[in-house]
Design a protein around this motif. Structure first.
Motif, PDB file in Angstrom:
ATOM      1  N   VAL A  63      21.987 -39.835 -12.182  1.00 49.04           N
ATOM      2  CA  VAL A  63      22.868 -38.929 -12.910  1.00 49.04           C
ATOM      3  C   VAL A  63      24.321 -39.362 -12.753  1.00 49.04           C
ATOM      4  O   VAL A  63      25.084 -39.377 -13.722  1.00 49.04           O
ATOM      5  CB  VAL A  63      22.684 -37.473 -12.394  1.00 49.04           C
ATOM      6  CG1 VAL A  63      23.677 -36.523 -13.047  1.00 49.04           C
ATOM      7  CG2 VAL A  63      21.258 -37.016 -12.602  1.00 49.04           C
ATOM      8  N   ILE A  64      24.693 -39.742 -11.558  1.00 50.36           N
ATOM      9  CA  ILE A  64      26.090 -40.046 -11.266  1.00 50.36           C
ATOM     10  C   ILE A  64      26.456 -41.481 -11.643  1.00 50.36           C
ATOM     11  O   ILE A  64      27.491 -41.731 -12.251  1.00 50.36           O
ATOM     12  CB  ILE A  64      26.386 -39.802  -9.770  1.00 50.36           C
ATOM     13  CG1 ILE A  64      26.149 -38.334  -9.429  1.00 50.36           C
ATOM     14  CG2 ILE A  64      27.804 -40.191  -9.421  1.00 50.36           C
ATOM     15  CD1 ILE A  64      26.201 -38.021  -7.943  1.00 50.36           C
ATOM     16  N   TYR A  65      25.602 -42.441 -11.298  1.00 49.94           N
ATOM     17  CA  TYR A  65      25.913 -43.860 -11.503  1.00 49.94           C
ATOM     18  C   TYR A  65      24.827 -44.508 -12.356  1.00 49.94           C
ATOM     19  O   TYR A  65      23.997 -45.260 -11.853  1.00 49.94           O
ATOM     20  CB  TYR A  65      26.009 -44.597 -10.149  1.00 49.94           C
ATOM     21  CG  TYR A  65      27.049 -44.061  -9.226  1.00 49.94           C
ATOM     22  CD1 TYR A  65      28.402 -44.302  -9.484  1.00 49.94           C
ATOM     23  CD2 TYR A  65      26.713 -43.323  -8.102  1.00 49.94           C
ATOM     24  CE1 TYR A  65      29.372 -43.813  -8.636  1.00 49.94           C
ATOM     25  CE2 TYR A  65      27.673 -42.827  -7.249  1.00 49.94           C
ATOM     26  CZ  TYR A  65      29.003 -43.073  -7.519  1.00 49.94           C
ATOM     27  OH  TYR A  65      29.962 -42.587  -6.669  1.00 49.94           O
ATOM     28  N   LYS A  66      24.849 -44.270 -13.619  1.00 50.23           N
ATOM     29  CA  LYS A  66      23.811 -44.810 -14.497  1.00 50.23           C
ATOM     30  C   LYS A  66      23.796 -46.337 -14.482  1.00 50.23           C
ATOM     31  O   LYS A  66      22.738 -46.948 -14.477  1.00 50.23           O
ATOM     32  CB  LYS A  66      23.999 -44.294 -15.918  1.00 50.23           C
ATOM     33  CG  LYS A  66      23.696 -42.837 -16.048  1.00 50.23           C
ATOM     34  CD  LYS A  66      23.866 -42.366 -17.459  1.00 50.23           C
ATOM     35  CE  LYS A  66      23.639 -40.860 -17.435  1.00 50.23           C
ATOM     36  NZ  LYS A  66      23.666 -40.270 -18.699  1.00 50.23           N
ATOM     37  N   ASP A  67      24.952 -46.949 -14.462  1.00 48.91           N
ATOM     38  CA  ASP A  67      25.015 -48.414 -14.478  1.00 48.91           C
ATOM     39  C   ASP A  67      24.478 -49.010 -13.174  1.00 48.91           C
ATOM     40  O   ASP A  67      23.849 -50.056 -13.185  1.00 48.91           O
ATOM     41  CB  ASP A  67      26.463 -48.886 -14.700  1.00 48.91           C
ATOM     42  CG  ASP A  67      26.983 -48.504 -16.075  1.00 48.91           C
ATOM     43  OD1 ASP A  67      26.146 -48.304 -16.985  1.00 48.91           O
ATOM     44  OD2 ASP A  67      28.213 -48.400 -16.221  1.00 48.91           O
ATOM     45  N   PHE A  68      24.736 -48.356 -12.052  1.00 53.86           N
ATOM     46  CA  PHE A  68      24.240 -48.834 -10.763  1.00 53.86           C
ATOM     47  C   PHE A  68      22.722 -48.645 -10.667  1.00 53.86           C
ATOM     48  O   PHE A  68      22.017 -49.490 -10.127  1.00 53.86           O
ATOM     49  CB  PHE A  68      24.936 -48.087  -9.616  1.00 53.86           C
ATOM     50  CG  PHE A  68      24.378 -48.416  -8.253  1.00 53.86           C
ATOM     51  CD1 PHE A  68      24.705 -49.612  -7.648  1.00 53.86           C
ATOM     52  CD2 PHE A  68      23.505 -47.555  -7.611  1.00 53.86           C
ATOM     53  CE1 PHE A  68      24.180 -49.934  -6.397  1.00 53.86           C
ATOM     54  CE2 PHE A  68      22.976 -47.867  -6.374  1.00 53.86           C
ATOM     55  CZ  PHE A  68      23.316 -49.059  -5.770  1.00 53.86           C
TER      56      PHE A  68
END
Length: 165
Positions: A63-68
């Motif tokens: 949710v917070i870091y989609k790219d990670f």
């Protein structure tokens, strides 16, 4: 006549000594059980808290870091599964084993045995002791033995060795 008094005194002292030994061993065993149960309760509580935090963090990553999250999707999901499973097992063990409650039961028993030990020490100081006083202490010991929680065999043997030393 003096001979029977000496025999009574020897019997009294033998019973007093055996009772003191039994009480000392029981007190040591229950204190050891209290410490063991406290440690188990503390470790499992900390593991559950840390594991729960890690599961929450891993679950929040997409949710917070989609790219990670995308490149590490499989590893993070596997970690979430393993940590979540471990936390669940630890939580169930903690609930079933009730280490905190068992620790308190052993603590109460250890305190009661220590109190009996002090009564025996006072009885020994006030010799010639009364067999009536010793009888009351022995009855207290019998009743305590009926209500005290069992001590694991390994802890009992360890406590007996510690009390002898």
């Amino acid at each position: 006549m003096g001979n029977s008094h000496e025999t009574l005194s020897e019997d009294f002292m033998r019973i007093l000594h055996e009772t003191e030994t039994r009480v000392r061993h029981s007190a040591h065993a229950h204190w050891a059980a209290t410490n063991r149960m406290d440690n188990l309760n503390r470790v499992t509580t900390i593991a559950t808290l840390i594991g729960g935090f890690m599961v929450s963090t891993l679950a929040a990553l997409p949710v917070i870091y989609k790219d990670f999250y995308q490149p590490h999707n499989d590893v993070l999901n596997a970690g979430l599964f393993v940590i979540g499973g471990a936390v669940s097992v630890i939580s169930v063990m903690q609930a079933v084993q009730r280490w905190g409650e068992r620790s308190q039961s052993h603590f109460n028993a250890a305190s009661a045995y220590s109190s009996l030990r002090r009564k025996l020490e006072i009885l020994r100081l006030n010799l010639p002791g009364s067999s009536a006083q010793l009888s009351v202490i022995l009855e207290d010991l019998r009743q305590l033995g009926e209500i005290a929680p069992p001590v694991p065999e390994g802890l009992w043997r360890k406590a007996v060795r510690a009390a002898k030393g």
